[in-house]
Design a protein around this motif. Structure first.
Motif, mmCIF file in Angstrom:
data_model
loop_
_atom_site.group_PDB
_atom_site.id
_atom_site.type_symbol
_atom_site.label_atom_id
_atom_site.label_comp_id
_atom_site.label_asym_id
_atom_site.label_seq_id
_atom_site.Cartn_x
_atom_site.Cartn_y
_atom_site.Cartn_z
ATOM 1 N N ARG A 324 0.823 -1.215 0.000
ATOM 2 C CA ARG A 324 0.000 0.000 0.000
ATOM 3 C C ARG A 324 0.857 1.266 0.000
ATOM 4 O O ARG A 324 0.401 2.333 0.416
ATOM 5 N N THR A 325 2.091 1.128 -0.459
ATOM 6 C CA THR A 325 2.961 2.311 -0.512
ATOM 7 C C THR A 325 2.357 3.422 -1.373
ATOM 8 O O THR A 325 2.360 4.600 -0.967
ATOM 9 N N PRO A 326 1.820 3.133 -2.593
ATOM 10 C CA PRO A 326 1.198 4.224 -3.370
ATOM 11 C C PRO A 326 0.036 4.871 -2.632
ATOM 12 O O PRO A 326 -0.152 6.099 -2.693
ATOM 13 N N GLU A 327 -0.753 4.054 -1.922
ATOM 14 C CA GLU A 327 -1.873 4.613 -1.163
ATOM 15 C C GLU A 327 -1.361 5.539 -0.069
ATOM 16 O O GLU A 327 -1.936 6.624 0.167
ATOM 17 N N ILE A 328 -0.265 5.129 0.602
ATOM 18 C CA ILE A 328 0.309 5.968 1.654
ATOM 19 C C ILE A 328 0.801 7.292 1.060
ATOM 20 O O ILE A 328 0.582 8.378 1.613
ATOM 21 N N GLY A 329 1.456 7.220 -0.113
ATOM 22 C CA GLY A 329 1.921 8.441 -0.754
ATOM 23 C C GLY A 329 0.780 9.362 -1.138
ATOM 24 O O GLY A 329 0.877 10.586 -0.981
ATOM 25 N N LEU A 330 -0.329 8.778 -1.644
ATOM 26 C CA LEU A 330 -1.480 9.600 -2.015
ATOM 27 C C LEU A 330 -2.081 10.272 -0.795
ATOM 28 O O LEU A 330 -2.446 11.453 -0.833
ATOM 29 N N ARG A 331 -2.182 9.539 0.313
ATOM 30 C CA ARG A 331 -2.746 10.137 1.530
ATOM 31 C C ARG A 331 -1.845 11.275 2.035
ATOM 32 O O ARG A 331 -2.340 12.317 2.471
ATOM 33 N N ARG A 332 -0.539 11.060 1.958
ATOM 34 C CA ARG A 332 0.372 12.124 2.391
ATOM 35 C C ARG A 332 0.249 13.337 1.483
ATOM 36 O O ARG A 332 0.295 14.494 1.951
ATOM 37 N N ALA A 333 0.090 13.108 0.189
ATOM 38 C CA ALA A 333 -0.049 14.233 -0.740
ATOM 39 C C ALA A 333 -1.337 14.999 -0.508
ATOM 40 O O ALA A 333 -1.399 16.212 -0.764
ATOM 41 N N LEU A 334 -2.367 14.306 -0.035
ATOM 42 C CA LEU A 334 -3.644 14.961 0.235
ATOM 43 C C LEU A 334 -3.694 15.624 1.605
ATOM 44 O O LEU A 334 -4.725 16.173 2.001
ATOM 45 N N GLY A 335 -2.599 15.519 2.372
ATOM 46 C CA GLY A 335 -2.553 16.244 3.641
ATOM 47 C C GLY A 335 -2.478 15.383 4.876
ATOM 48 O O GLY A 335 -2.475 15.924 5.993
ATOM 49 N N ALA A 336 -2.436 14.065 4.755
ATOM 50 C CA ALA A 336 -2.351 13.211 5.936
ATOM 51 C C ALA A 336 -0.990 13.388 6.602
ATOM 52 O O ALA A 336 0.034 13.465 5.932
ATOM 53 N N ARG A 337 -1.004 13.492 7.887
ATOM 54 C CA ARG A 337 0.235 13.645 8.639
ATOM 55 C C ARG A 337 0.841 12.261 8.954
ATOM 56 O O ARG A 337 0.208 11.229 8.805
ATOM 57 N N THR A 338 2.098 12.304 9.387
ATOM 58 C CA THR A 338 2.769 11.034 9.699
ATOM 59 C C THR A 338 2.070 10.276 10.823
ATOM 60 O O THR A 338 1.946 9.045 10.777
ATOM 61 N N HIS A 339 1.575 11.013 11.839
ATOM 62 C CA HIS A 339 0.919 10.305 12.942
ATOM 63 C C HIS A 339 -0.419 9.721 12.505
ATOM 64 O O HIS A 339 -0.898 8.758 13.091
ATOM 65 N N HIS A 340 -1.042 10.303 11.466
ATOM 66 C CA HIS A 340 -2.286 9.714 10.948
ATOM 67 C C HIS A 340 -2.004 8.355 10.306
ATOM 68 O O HIS A 340 -2.747 7.384 10.528
ATOM 69 N N ILE A 341 -0.942 8.285 9.520
ATOM 70 C CA ILE A 341 -0.582 7.012 8.879
ATOM 71 C C ILE A 341 -0.226 5.962 9.925
ATOM 72 O O ILE A 341 -0.655 4.803 9.856
ATOM 73 N N ALA A 342 0.586 6.397 10.909
ATOM 74 C CA ALA A 342 0.989 5.457 11.962
ATOM 75 C C ALA A 342 -0.229 4.972 12.745
ATOM 76 O O ALA A 342 -0.355 3.775 13.061
ATOM 77 N N ALA A 343 -1.160 5.889 13.066
ATOM 78 C CA ALA A 343 -2.344 5.498 13.832
ATOM 79 C C ALA A 343 -3.210 4.516 13.056
ATOM 80 O O ALA A 343 -3.787 3.576 13.633
ATOM 81 N N GLN A 344 -3.309 4.696 11.735
ATOM 82 C CA GLN A 344 -4.124 3.790 10.925
ATOM 83 C C GLN A 344 -3.582 2.363 10.981
ATOM 84 O O GLN A 344 -4.332 1.416 11.209
ATOM 85 N N PHE A 345 -2.263 2.200 10.777
ATOM 86 C CA PHE A 345 -1.700 0.846 10.769
ATOM 87 C C PHE A 345 -1.660 0.241 12.170
ATOM 88 O O PHE A 345 -1.833 -0.964 12.336
ATOM 89 N N LEU A 346 -1.445 1.093 13.180
ATOM 90 C CA LEU A 346 -1.511 0.569 14.546
ATOM 91 C C LEU A 346 -2.924 0.092 14.883
ATOM 92 O O LEU A 346 -3.108 -0.936 15.546
ATOM 93 N N THR A 347 -3.915 0.827 14.424
ATOM 94 C CA THR A 347 -5.299 0.416 14.685
ATOM 95 C C THR A 347 -5.627 -0.883 13.971
ATOM 96 O O THR A 347 -6.316 -1.754 14.514
ATOM 97 N N GLU A 348 -5.138 -1.037 12.735
ATOM 98 C CA GLU A 348 -5.360 -2.304 12.031
ATOM 99 C C GLU A 348 -4.750 -3.474 12.795
ATOM 100 O O GLU A 348 -5.379 -4.532 12.962
ATOM 101 N N SER A 349 -3.527 -3.288 13.288
ATOM 102 C CA SER A 349 -2.882 -4.350 14.055
ATOM 103 C C SER A 349 -3.637 -4.626 15.348
ATOM 104 O O SER A 349 -3.800 -5.790 15.758
ATOM 105 N N ALA A 350 -4.120 -3.558 16.009
ATOM 106 C CA ALA A 350 -4.871 -3.746 17.247
ATOM 107 C C ALA A 350 -6.183 -4.491 16.994
ATOM 108 O O ALA A 350 -6.591 -5.345 17.789
ATOM 109 N N VAL A 351 -6.857 -4.161 15.892
ATOM 110 C CA VAL A 351 -8.105 -4.862 15.558
ATOM 111 C C VAL A 351 -7.849 -6.341 15.305
ATOM 112 O O VAL A 351 -8.577 -7.215 15.784
#
Length: 420
Positions: A324-351
């Motif tokens: 999902r590297t391209p998806e991560i790049g697109l989210r960053r280009a649209l304004g997602a911060r680094t902690h948003h990306i980290a929180a998303q993957f941490l939440t997936e692992s927690a789920v």
């Protein structure tokens, strides 16, 4: 004239958005998610099952100790050898009414005198000496003399016939109780024809066969004859701890210590020092080390399963980050911060960890219930070992997804977009 570009509003990615995106990532590949959760399911399930089975088994161990060790008192005799002719055995220090004296103590359910008869020079067989006999079985069998009270304290589980009674004791009858193993070796299969076995050439009628005893004085297959018959035919009990007379006392639960303090005086008020009374050990000193060792060994196995589950979540999350590297790049280009990306993957692992922990907890509880039902035990499930298990799975997922989340957060958006 240059235009001034004002910065846009700050990127907002709330908790609801994070959970929604995490669930979408988990459900996007359900097969992979199920395989990822498998390690956590096994680890959490093994932990719950281990703790439950250890508690259940320790409960059974404690109950077994309460029924046997904690309700058994033994008294050893120390015969006086002064004035005894050479080659003769001294008279036992137990009075003839030892069964009755011990039985009158409050808390005693059964008590009696027993001793081992040395069988080294005896012949035990299914036919008399000189006949077409089976081989001598004396070295493999334990010959025990016991009063009716001692047999009652041993509590044999009869499979056929009757036990020794007061009449057999008073009349010095040549009768015998056989264990199932001894009966098989001696060829005794039925009692309706009043079969007999021969000890040193003399017949003994088999009146009963027992499978097991609650308090077995000798682990070998055994023969039990009345104490009075043994005195008449073989003389007094021999010297030494292995051949001396003993008093076996069965008590009610909780009464053993009090009974042990009264036995010597009740048996011989004139010479209580002739006896050594052995009270049962505290069941906790026997149960707790067994429970601790069992739980420690099994928890080590559960920890291994949890480590495997954490490694599975880490590996799968890393693969997901790469895919999902391209998806991560697109989210960053649209304004997602680094902690948003980290929180998303941490939440997936927690789920994934929480779902695995929930399924594993259910599997562990069902395992404990199934084993307890199969063994006719009382299942013991500690709330502290089962209720936090799903939370432990979620915590495991967070720890396992920490490195992949940090790696995803550090992904360069331009490089990510170019790779897509």
């Amino acid at each position: 004239m240059a235009r001034t570009v004002l910065p846009g509003p700050p990127s907002r990615f709330g908790p609801r958005d994070i959970v929604s995106e995490a669930l979408a990532g988990v459900l996007r590949r359900p097969g992979r998610s199920a395989l990822t959760m498998l390690g956590t399911v096994l680890g959490i399930g093994a932990s719950v099952a281990v703790l439950g089975l250890a508690a259940t088994a320790s409960g059974q161990i404690g109950a077994r100790f309460d029924l046997t060790e904690a309700t058994t008192v033994t008294v050893a005799d120390h015969p006086v050898t002064d004035g005894v002719p050479p080659g003769a055995n001294p008279q036992s220090g137990f009075p003839t009414d030892a069964d009755a004296r011990a039985g009158r103590i409050e808390g005693v359910t059964a008590a009696g005198v027993w001793w081992r008869i040395p069988a080294e020079h005896l012949r035990i067989s299914a036919s008399p000496a000189g006949g077409p006999a089976a081989p001598d079985l004396a070295p493999d069998l334990a010959l025990i003399a016991a009063s009716p009270g001692a047999v009652a304290a041993m509590h044999p589980a009869l499979t056929a016939g009757v036990t020794l009674d007061r009449y057999a004791q008073s009349a010095e009858l040549p009768v015998v109780l056989l264990s199932t193993a001894a009966a098989t070796r001696l060829g005794v299969h039925r009692l309706d024809a009043q079969p007999a076995i021969f000890i040193d050439g003399l017949p003994y009628t088999v009146i009963g066969v027992y499978e097991d005893t609650a308090r077995l004085p000798d682990p070998r297959p055994g023969l039990i004859i009345p104490g009075s018959t043994a005195l008449a035919r073989f003389g007094n009990p021999g010297p030494g701890t292995d051949r001396a007379a003993h008093l076996l006392v069965a008590t009610r639960a909780g009464a053993a210590a009090v009974v042990a303090g009264q036995l010597a005086v009740a048996l011989r008020p004139d010479a209580p020092d002739r006896f050594t009374v052995t009270a049962p050990p505290d069941p906790r000193t026997l149960r707790d080390p067994v429970r601790a060792d069992l739980a420690g060994l099994l928890l080590a196995l559960a920890a291994t399963c949890l480590a495997v589950g954490a490694a599975g979540i880490t590996g799968t999350t890393l693969v997901a980050v790469v895919e999902r590297t391209p998806e991560i790049g697109l989210r960053r280009a649209l304004g997602a911060r680094t902690h948003h990306i980290a929180a998303q993957f941490l939440t997936e692992s927690a789920v994934l960890g929480a779902l695995g922990g929930l399924v594993g907890t259910c599997a562990g509880v069902l395992t404990v219930l199934a084993v307890a039902a199969a063994r006719d035990w009382t299942a013991v499930l500690q709330p502290w070992a089962t209720l936090p298990a799903p939370l432990a799975g979620a915590a495991l997922g967070v720890l396992a997804g920490l490195y992949p989340a940090v790696r995803a957060a550090r992904t360069d958006p331009l490089a990510a977009l170019r790779s897509g």
